[in-house]
Design a protein around this motif. Sequence first.
Motif, PDB file in Angstrom:
ATOM      1  N   PRO A   1      29.953 -37.737  22.388  1.00 51.72           N
ATOM      2  CA  PRO A   1      29.587 -36.866  21.535  1.00 51.72           C
ATOM      3  C   PRO A   1      29.921 -36.377  20.342  1.00 51.72           C
ATOM      4  CG  PRO A   1      29.772 -36.090  23.582  1.00 51.72           C
ATOM      5  CD  PRO A   1      30.467 -36.908  23.519  1.00 51.72           C
ATOM      6  N   VAL A   2      31.199 -36.203  19.813  1.00 46.55           N
ATOM      7  CA  VAL A   2      32.242 -35.954  19.090  1.00 46.55           C
ATOM      8  C   VAL A   2      33.406 -37.276  18.728  1.00 46.55           C
ATOM      9  CG1 VAL A   2      33.617 -33.964  18.391  1.00 46.55           C
ATOM     10  CG2 VAL A   2      31.755 -33.131  19.789  1.00 46.55           C
ATOM     11  N   THR A   3      33.949 -37.386  18.018  1.00 45.45           N
ATOM     12  CA  THR A   3      34.851 -38.291  17.502  1.00 45.45           C
ATOM     13  C   THR A   3      36.155 -37.412  18.254  1.00 45.45           C
ATOM     14  OG1 THR A   3      35.834 -37.289  15.601  1.00 45.45           O
ATOM     15  CG2 THR A   3      33.628 -38.833  15.209  1.00 45.45           C
ATOM     16  N   PRO A   4      37.287 -38.216  18.660  1.00 44.88           N
ATOM     17  CA  PRO A   4      37.920 -38.086  18.965  1.00 44.88           C
ATOM     18  C   PRO A   4      38.890 -36.752  18.475  1.00 44.88           C
ATOM     19  CG  PRO A   4      38.430 -39.791  20.253  1.00 44.88           C
ATOM     20  CD  PRO A   4      37.487 -39.536  18.844  1.00 44.88           C
ATOM     21  N   MET A   5      39.291 -37.254  17.466  1.00 43.28           N
ATOM     22  CA  MET A   5      39.958 -36.472  16.382  1.00 43.28           C
ATOM     23  C   MET A   5      39.355 -35.098  15.814  1.00 43.28           C
ATOM     24  SD  MET A   5      42.121 -35.602  14.340  1.00 43.28           S
ATOM     25  CE  MET A   5      44.090 -37.046  12.951  1.00 43.28           C
ATOM     26  N   ASP A   6      38.091 -35.046  15.607  1.00 47.02           N
ATOM     27  CA  ASP A   6      37.129 -34.019  15.459  1.00 47.02           C
ATOM     28  C   ASP A   6      36.872 -33.063  16.974  1.00 47.02           C
ATOM     29  OD1 ASP A   6      36.493 -34.615  13.219  1.00 47.02           O
ATOM     30  OD2 ASP A   6      34.643 -35.054  13.433  1.00 47.02           O
ATOM     31  N   ASN A   7      37.509 -33.169  17.679  1.00 48.33           N
ATOM     32  CA  ASN A   7      37.686 -32.937  19.724  1.00 48.33           C
ATOM     33  C   ASN A   7      38.795 -32.099  19.417  1.00 48.33           C
ATOM     34  OD1 ASN A   7      36.257 -31.847  21.568  1.00 48.33           O
ATOM     35  ND2 ASN A   7      36.369 -33.271  22.899  1.00 48.33           N
ATOM     36  N   ALA A   8      39.529 -32.430  18.920  1.00 48.01           N
ATOM     37  CA  ALA A   8      41.088 -32.228  18.996  1.00 48.01           C
ATOM     38  C   ALA A   8      41.056 -30.891  17.997  1.00 48.01           C
ATOM     39  CB  ALA A   8      42.121 -32.866  18.422  1.00 48.01           C
ATOM     40  N   LEU A   9      39.909 -30.882  16.582  1.00 45.59           N
ATOM     41  CA  LEU A   9      40.212 -30.002  15.931  1.00 45.59           C
ATOM     42  C   LEU A   9      39.937 -28.743  16.787  1.00 45.59           C
ATOM     43  CD1 LEU A   9      40.251 -32.571  12.531  1.00 45.59           C
ATOM     44  CD2 LEU A   9      41.966 -31.419  12.652  1.00 45.59           C
ATOM     45  N   PHE A  10      38.382 -28.565  16.679  1.00 46.12           N
ATOM     46  CA  PHE A  10      38.126 -27.813  17.269  1.00 46.12           C
ATOM     47  C   PHE A  10      38.422 -27.307  18.422  1.00 46.12           C
ATOM     48  CE2 PHE A  10      35.396 -26.285  20.427  1.00 46.12           C
ATOM     49  CZ  PHE A  10      34.086 -25.491  20.206  1.00 46.12           C
ATOM     50  N   TRP A  11      39.790 -27.408  18.792  1.00 45.69           N
ATOM     51  CA  TRP A  11      40.143 -26.403  20.435  1.00 45.69           C
ATOM     52  C   TRP A  11      41.176 -26.287  19.879  1.00 45.69           C
ATOM     53  CZ3 TRP A  11      37.714 -25.255  23.849  1.00 45.69           C
ATOM     54  CH2 TRP A  11      36.649 -25.788  24.290  1.00 45.69           C
ATOM     55  N   MET A  12      41.645 -26.843  19.230  1.00 39.78           N
ATOM     56  CA  MET A  12      42.685 -25.985  18.482  1.00 39.78           C
ATOM     57  C   MET A  12      42.743 -25.323  17.781  1.00 39.78           C
ATOM     58  SD  MET A  12      46.272 -29.434  16.530  1.00 39.78           S
ATOM     59  CE  MET A  12      44.534 -30.078  16.013  1.00 39.78           C
ATOM     60  N   GLU A  13      41.256 -25.165  16.505  1.00 44.88           N
ATOM     61  CA  GLU A  13      40.884 -23.531  15.646  1.00 44.88           C
ATOM     62  C   GLU A  13      39.941 -23.008  16.930  1.00 44.88           C
ATOM     63  OE1 GLU A  13      38.674 -25.841  12.640  1.00 44.88           O
ATOM     64  OE2 GLU A  13      39.814 -26.205  11.761  1.00 44.88           O
ATOM     65  N   PHE A  14      39.882 -23.258  18.142  1.00 41.19           N
ATOM     66  CA  PHE A  14      39.260 -22.323  19.386  1.00 41.19           C
ATOM     67  C   PHE A  14      40.241 -21.479  19.906  1.00 41.19           C
ATOM     68  CE2 PHE A  14      38.957 -21.063  24.065  1.00 41.19           C
ATOM     69  CZ  PHE A  14      37.843 -20.947  23.648  1.00 41.19           C
ATOM     70  N   VAL A  15      41.806 -21.958  20.034  1.00 43.97           N
ATOM     71  CA  VAL A  15      43.382 -21.095  20.302  1.00 43.97           C
ATOM     72  C   VAL A  15      43.637 -20.456  19.636  1.00 43.97           C
ATOM     73  CG1 VAL A  15      44.924 -21.559  20.447  1.00 43.97           C
ATOM     74  CG2 VAL A  15      43.197 -23.650  21.734  1.00 43.97           C
ATOM     75  N   MET A  16      43.099 -20.307  17.984  1.00 42.20           N
ATOM     76  CA  MET A  16      43.529 -19.280  17.108  1.00 42.20           C
ATOM     77  C   MET A  16      42.196 -18.747  16.780  1.00 42.20           C
ATOM     78  SD  MET A  16      44.907 -21.682  13.801  1.00 42.20           S
ATOM     79  CE  MET A  16      44.121 -23.213  13.349  1.00 42.20           C
ATOM     80  N   ARG A  17      40.881 -19.010  16.454  1.00 39.11           N
ATOM     81  CA  ARG A  17      40.189 -18.158  16.848  1.00 39.11           C
ATOM     82  C   ARG A  17      39.832 -16.551  18.237  1.00 39.11           C
ATOM     83  NH1 ARG A  17      36.847 -22.165  15.353  1.00 39.11           N
ATOM     84  NH2 ARG A  17      35.783 -22.876  17.556  1.00 39.11           N
ATOM     85  N   HIS A  18      40.436 -17.464  19.193  1.00 36.06           N
ATOM     86  CA  HIS A  18      40.081 -16.506  20.579  1.00 36.06           C
ATOM     87  C   HIS A  18      42.016 -15.911  20.894  1.00 36.06           C
ATOM     88  CE1 HIS A  18      35.859 -17.409  20.623  1.00 36.06           C
ATOM     89  NE2 HIS A  18      35.845 -18.469  20.349  1.00 36.06           N
ATOM     90  N   LYS A  19      42.460 -16.509  19.972  1.00 28.76           N
ATOM     91  CA  LYS A  19      44.135 -16.192  20.326  1.00 28.76           C
ATOM     92  C   LYS A  19      44.696 -16.484  21.198  1.00 28.76           C
ATOM     93  CE  LYS A  19      43.317 -11.614  17.785  1.00 28.76           C
ATOM     94  NZ  LYS A  19      43.707 -12.954  16.473  1.00 28.76           N
ATOM     95  N   GLY A  20      44.540 -17.940  22.338  1.00 31.51           N
ATOM     96  CA  GLY A  20      44.752 -18.978  23.368  1.00 31.51           C
ATOM     97  C   GLY A  20      43.042 -18.995  24.012  1.00 31.51           C
ATOM     98  N   ALA A  21      43.448 -19.459  25.023  1.00 33.86           N
ATOM     99  CA  ALA A  21      42.448 -20.153  26.505  1.00 33.86           C
ATOM    100  C   ALA A  21      42.954 -19.236  27.018  1.00 33.86           C
ATOM    101  CB  ALA A  21      42.451 -21.849  25.656  1.00 33.86           C
ATOM    102  N   ALA A  22      43.356 -18.535  28.039  1.00 39.53           N
ATOM    103  CA  ALA A  22      43.878 -18.089  28.716  1.00 39.53           C
ATOM    104  C   ALA A  22      42.618 -18.668  29.670  1.00 39.53           C
ATOM    105  CB  ALA A  22      43.744 -16.494  29.054  1.00 39.53           C
ATOM    106  N   HIS A  23      41.639 -18.339  29.773  1.00 35.05           N
ATOM    107  CA  HIS A  23      40.657 -18.375  30.543  1.00 35.05           C
ATOM    108  C   HIS A  23      40.220 -20.045  30.798  1.00 35.05           C
ATOM    109  CE1 HIS A  23      38.023 -19.830  27.147  1.00 35.05           C
ATOM    110  NE2 HIS A  23      37.329 -20.398  27.586  1.00 35.05           N
ATOM    111  N   LEU A  24      40.696 -21.018  30.730  1.00 33.64           N
ATOM    112  CA  LEU A  24      41.482 -22.325  31.392  1.00 33.64           C
ATOM    113  C   LEU A  24      41.857 -22.856  31.458  1.00 33.64           C
ATOM    114  CD1 LEU A  24      39.842 -23.927  27.228  1.00 33.64           C
ATOM    115  CD2 LEU A  24      38.543 -22.767  29.818  1.00 33.64           C
ATOM    116  N   LYS A  25      43.205 -21.607  31.557  1.00 34.88           N
ATOM    117  CA  LYS A  25      44.143 -22.014  32.140  1.00 34.88           C
ATOM    118  C   LYS A  25      44.580 -21.795  34.382  1.00 34.88           C
ATOM    119  CE  LYS A  25      46.553 -20.069  29.255  1.00 34.88           C
ATOM    120  NZ  LYS A  25      48.459 -19.392  28.874  1.00 34.88           N
TER     121      LYS A  25
END
Lengths: 528, 528
Positions: free
Chosen positions: A454-478
């Motif tokens: 559904p999303v290219t691997p690089m775009d997916n990686a970029l999305f999730w790095m930016e997600f972590v910056m937007r939400h100051k982490g991803a505690a809800h996924l740990k």
Amino acid sequence: MMRLVCCCSALLLLVLTPRVCQGGNILVLPAEGSHWVNMDIVLQALHSRGHSLTVVRSNKSWYIKEKAPHYTTITVQVERSIDESFIAKVVSEGLAFERGSLPLTHFLYSAFGMLGVFREAHEIVGDFASALLDDAELVTRIKDKKFDLLLTDPCWGGGAIVAKYFHLPLVYNVRWLIAMEAHLAIAPSPLSYIPINLSGNTDKMTFFQRVKNMILHIMSHLQNNIASRDIYQKVCEKYLGPDCDYYQLMIDADIWLLRTDFVFDYPRPTMPNVIYMGGFQCKPAKPLPQHLEDFVQSSGDHGFIIMSLGTFVSELPADLANEIAATFAKLPQKVIWRYKGEKPDTLGNNTLLVDWMPQNDLLGHPKIKLFVAHGGTNGIQEALYHGVPVVGIPLFFDQYDNILRLADRGGAKILSVATMDKDDNFLKAIQEVLTEPSYRNNMQRLSRLHRDKPVTPMDNALFWMEFVMRHKGAAHLKAQGNRMPWYSYHSVDVALFLVGALILLLFTVFFLLRCLCAAVCKRKAKRD
Amino acid sequence: MMRLVCCCSALLLLVLTPRVCQGGNILVLPAEGSHWVNMDIVLQALHSRGHSLTVVRSNKSWYIKEKAPHYTTITVQVERSIDESFIAKVVSEGLAFERGSLPLTHFLYSAFGMLGVFREAHEIVGDFASALLDDAELVTRIKDKKFDLLLTDPCWGGGAIVAKYFHLPLVYNVRWLIAMEAHLAIAPSPLSYIPINLSGNTDKMTFFQRVKNMILHIMSHLQNNIASRDIYQKVCEKYLGPDCDYYQLMIDADIWLLRTDFVFDYPRPTMPNVIYMGGFQCKPAKPLPQHLEDFVQSSGDHGFIIMSLGTFVSELPADLANEIAATFAKLPQKVIWRYKGEKPDTLGNNTLLVDWMPQNDLLGHPKIKLFVAHGGTNGIQEALYHGVPVVGIPLFFDQYDNILRLADRGGAKILSVATMDKDDNFLKAIQEVLTEPSYRNNMQRLSRLHRDKPVTPMDNALFWMEFVMRHKGAAHLKAQGNRMPWYSYHSVDVALFLVGALILLLFTVFFLLRCLCAAVCKRKAKRD
């Protein structure tokens, strides 16, 4: 009746509400060598998305340049580093060993032979982290920059400690976590169908393959502990206090960008914060430089073959190089061979030796027929992306396992470097893969699966790095399991308690029955 | 220094090569009741993507209409069905029980009390599958239609058998797999941090909560086996041959579209073929019908509250309904209450009773303050999507666990139906959630996390269904572990072998040492 041909995912992928964009501020702690090559591709993509990047390197850095258009650097002063001579030592030892190895010694060597070398490397990396955190001026500079994220490759340790020290969300660009396949650290891994690295197993194992898998897992676990655990634990305690547990710290990264996917790797349990970006570096082929295009076009209908044994193996023993060149000379195909050693005497007119080649563009060329490869992850992913069959000559580390994954799906043939120069083995393997259409068909099928996301691997990686910056982490996924001691995680305490309770219950019942029985017997005896 | 505000994922999500589109042909085996409501939303989306849908229903179907604009039907003739009276019986029994329950009896009732009811339901569903496969005319019709995919909700069994019988790729629209949370069947589930349904646990458990979790897991496993296993195994053997193992068949679906996500659920191990589509039904609010808009606007700055106890609970005991109405009457807010029972005597002017309400549009209205809910998955997902705090009155099944997930993150307050009508508990709970800003803030934070995905849940689900049709399954995402007997999967055989080998080794060493010792002693004795 309507028949499905294939579907228009371009229409399908409506994206969530667009967000106003402003660049993030990212601290990068990369690893050296081919790992840096991977990381740099991610950094270029982050840079093009408007993020500001600061790369931490050592003054003895081998691959990482001090000046680059897409990042600034912080240089840590060190005495030793993992440099070219260090790697060259590992490679030449490993290669000499591979050519003469027997299965049993191979097995032992894999598990313990490299222990000293690995321990030395971990010490170097531990010293690097200490040197960074001891340097008050660097620490102040990093604090002042108010980073949003620490991005690191945890194939060596230290990144998790630095992230914790500066209270930064942590993202891994990862395949190996201190010599352990990353999944083994983060996700439950039933050893019954998850082949351990260097086992030579697939996900379908016989009983004795499963026994070997289990033994090898225990040994590599020991090896990892001996080679590294105390080193990083000491650094951890020095900078984060005595209660710090390095292993728990290490596995508690926010997002794991894993350089694999389930077309390449066998399906297995995973975790919500693991994002698969295997093949992130692959892209459609660009036109070749004119001299290469002329060379490959001159192959006519026979097409051409490329060969590369990776970044580290620039030279081969003369006898082996001659045997390879002589084999190529017998083929009607043209061959491009990435090789920096002396020109072999047996080199044919159809073979072009090059220092470097645009591997992705060659693999994507319509006339490519075959890739002779050592099985490094990058090359294998590019072969998968472009659907090119492989003759694999694995040398060390994960290379055998990588090629095995293609061979198991019918897209590659594996050759041992110990026997490739005997009985025309190399020639036979090349001819088999060239003439038997199943190899190409299977690779093309894998390529279609690999590209259909559904999303290219690089775009997916970029999305999730930016997600972590937007939400100051991803505690809800740990997962909470990351923070538990092993005996609680595996419910050992609960199982012991329940078994204990059951035994107590049985004893009580038994005791009561005996009392009852005795009483009845007594009464009966009295009556009689 | 650049600061990250937030990022423009609209730019980021470049989609892979567009593909020419032609509709697929999908066979649907839905479940009844609220499960059908979910399935129908997916069917409408598939229809709008140009796919052709055939829904299998029974002649006694309760929710599934024979004629609909977006699908055709195949009707199976049956004697019995899971219909309104069946569900009404379960609901009224459950409700009466909940109001009077003690923790221990509640626990036992949850695990075994419903056994008879569940077994009856499984028999009905097993008969349905048999009736379908026994009907030669239906079988021929299905074969002739050459379907590309079977889509089913496996909360009851049968779908996997029908898929195997017709050799169709299998996709699940799933949360429960025969009364078991779907993850428990497909992914490793460490019971140390994965709360079992009905345990009332979160992912952070004390030792005794973990003991309870383990016991409850064993009991519900037993319950499932007693209630259903032999029923479906018989159907399986009848139509697929004596070697068929129903459990292995059931867990070997190509793709599991799971109606949850890791904002709602606790992070835990998952598998490559599990796609999370929690909140797939949520969408931005549409304008309200005029009379409702006028009603909520009349609330001024106080805003309004909505209350619904779901599809199944249309009436409440009169005393409880009166208590609820009296509580609402004391509030300055306006209230919209979905309730089909008799109008309570204590109903205030501020409360509007409705048969049905546009729940999603009301939850997305700017004046909404609070959602009083029973904790059904759909309502909870909508509350999450719109960021509306919840006062939860769980009744049965997963409802307590659902609300607990919000309460644990500070977005909801849980009330027991047994005590809500005592000591102004209901009023106090409403006032606490209305006045304490953390409830709303937490729900808004969860809403931001929930909405921040690279692809919307529905688009992701559609992508993977079409993927399965394009590639005729997703075999490369199905773990080998699905096809192993439990003792091999858990390496019990390997562990026993290794322990045996170790014991043998120790005995041999001990025996040799004893012989050696004896020989030495003998020689010494001789010398003396």
